[in-house]
Design a protein around this motif. Sequence first.
Motif, PDB file in Angstrom:
ATOM      1  N   SER A 170       3.801  17.914   9.682  1.00 27.57           N
ATOM      2  CA  SER A 170       3.456  16.564  10.113  1.00 27.57           C
ATOM      3  C   SER A 170       1.975  16.273   9.903  1.00 27.57           C
ATOM      4  O   SER A 170       1.227  16.002  10.842  1.00 27.57           O
ATOM      5  N   ASP A 172      -0.662  13.995   7.150  1.00 26.50           N
ATOM      6  CA  ASP A 172      -0.599  12.780   6.338  1.00 26.50           C
ATOM      7  C   ASP A 172      -0.968  13.110   4.895  1.00 26.50           C
ATOM      8  O   ASP A 172      -2.147  13.160   4.539  1.00 26.50           O
ATOM      9  N   ALA A 175      -2.903  10.373   3.037  1.00 31.46           N
ATOM     10  CA  ALA A 175      -4.313  10.307   3.434  1.00 31.46           C
ATOM     11  C   ALA A 175      -5.114  11.441   2.815  1.00 31.46           C
ATOM     12  O   ALA A 175      -6.257  11.242   2.384  1.00 31.46           O
TER      13      ALA A 175
END
Length: 268
Positions: A170, A172, A175
């Motif tokens: 989990s 990103d 990003a």
Amino acid sequence: MVASGKQKFDGLGADYDRYRPRYPDALFDVLAARLSPIEEPHVVDAGAGTGVALEGLIPRLPAGARIDAVDISGDMVARGREKFPTVTWHVGPAEPFLESITGIDLVVAAQAYQWMDRPRYLSAAADCLTPRGLVAIMQNNRDFTANPFLDAYESLLEELSPGYSRSYRSFDIAAELGERFEAVTDHRVTWEWKVRREDFAAMTQTSTQVQRALAADADEFHRRLSALLDAHQSDGDVVLTYTSELFIASDPRDMKEPAQPTGRSFIS
């Protein structure tokens, strides 16, 4: 390039290749379309395993494409060489391999990005690219939010596999790519897969998290998994739900053509 010592997937190559889920064709179609302007691309499959991603990628590459595949497990690479003898295979970690090469049009990591030294990997991948080169990250995620069996299976792993959490991936990815690349696209497909209960049980043995559970208490894990399968199987089958993701990154500062704008697509 040779890695010393036993790696986490050594001894599991044949079962990994047989039982692991494949990736949706729609994601390979997206990736091939992005790569299509390059007539004879040089591709690197980083953390290639047995070449599961290459099964979908190679048929979509033009004649003359050059492919290198690198994986830290000699067992996985041996299986990959049997499947794809025209691919140049390397045993070793992906990061120093990428740091040693240039002129690459596509670097892809399928189901491997979480095992990388991610900042080093992205830096090395970006630095080895041609001006129109791409970095792609592909993964199959068990969709435990939509599937009661998978939710219960994740709970079993969290209980019996030391240090495991279902949120271990989990972070990103978009990003992280965006810190190094100016253009990032995210494409997703949700799909179901019906498998025989014995095949699911065999597939679990190829998981790092399950190997940790087996090392802690193999009898307890097998007993609990069997009970879980009893509760959720139908005529000997269990249904798995996956959300597969493909992230594609490029850097318009180095591209000869306008970059594709950042965005997402959801493919049914």
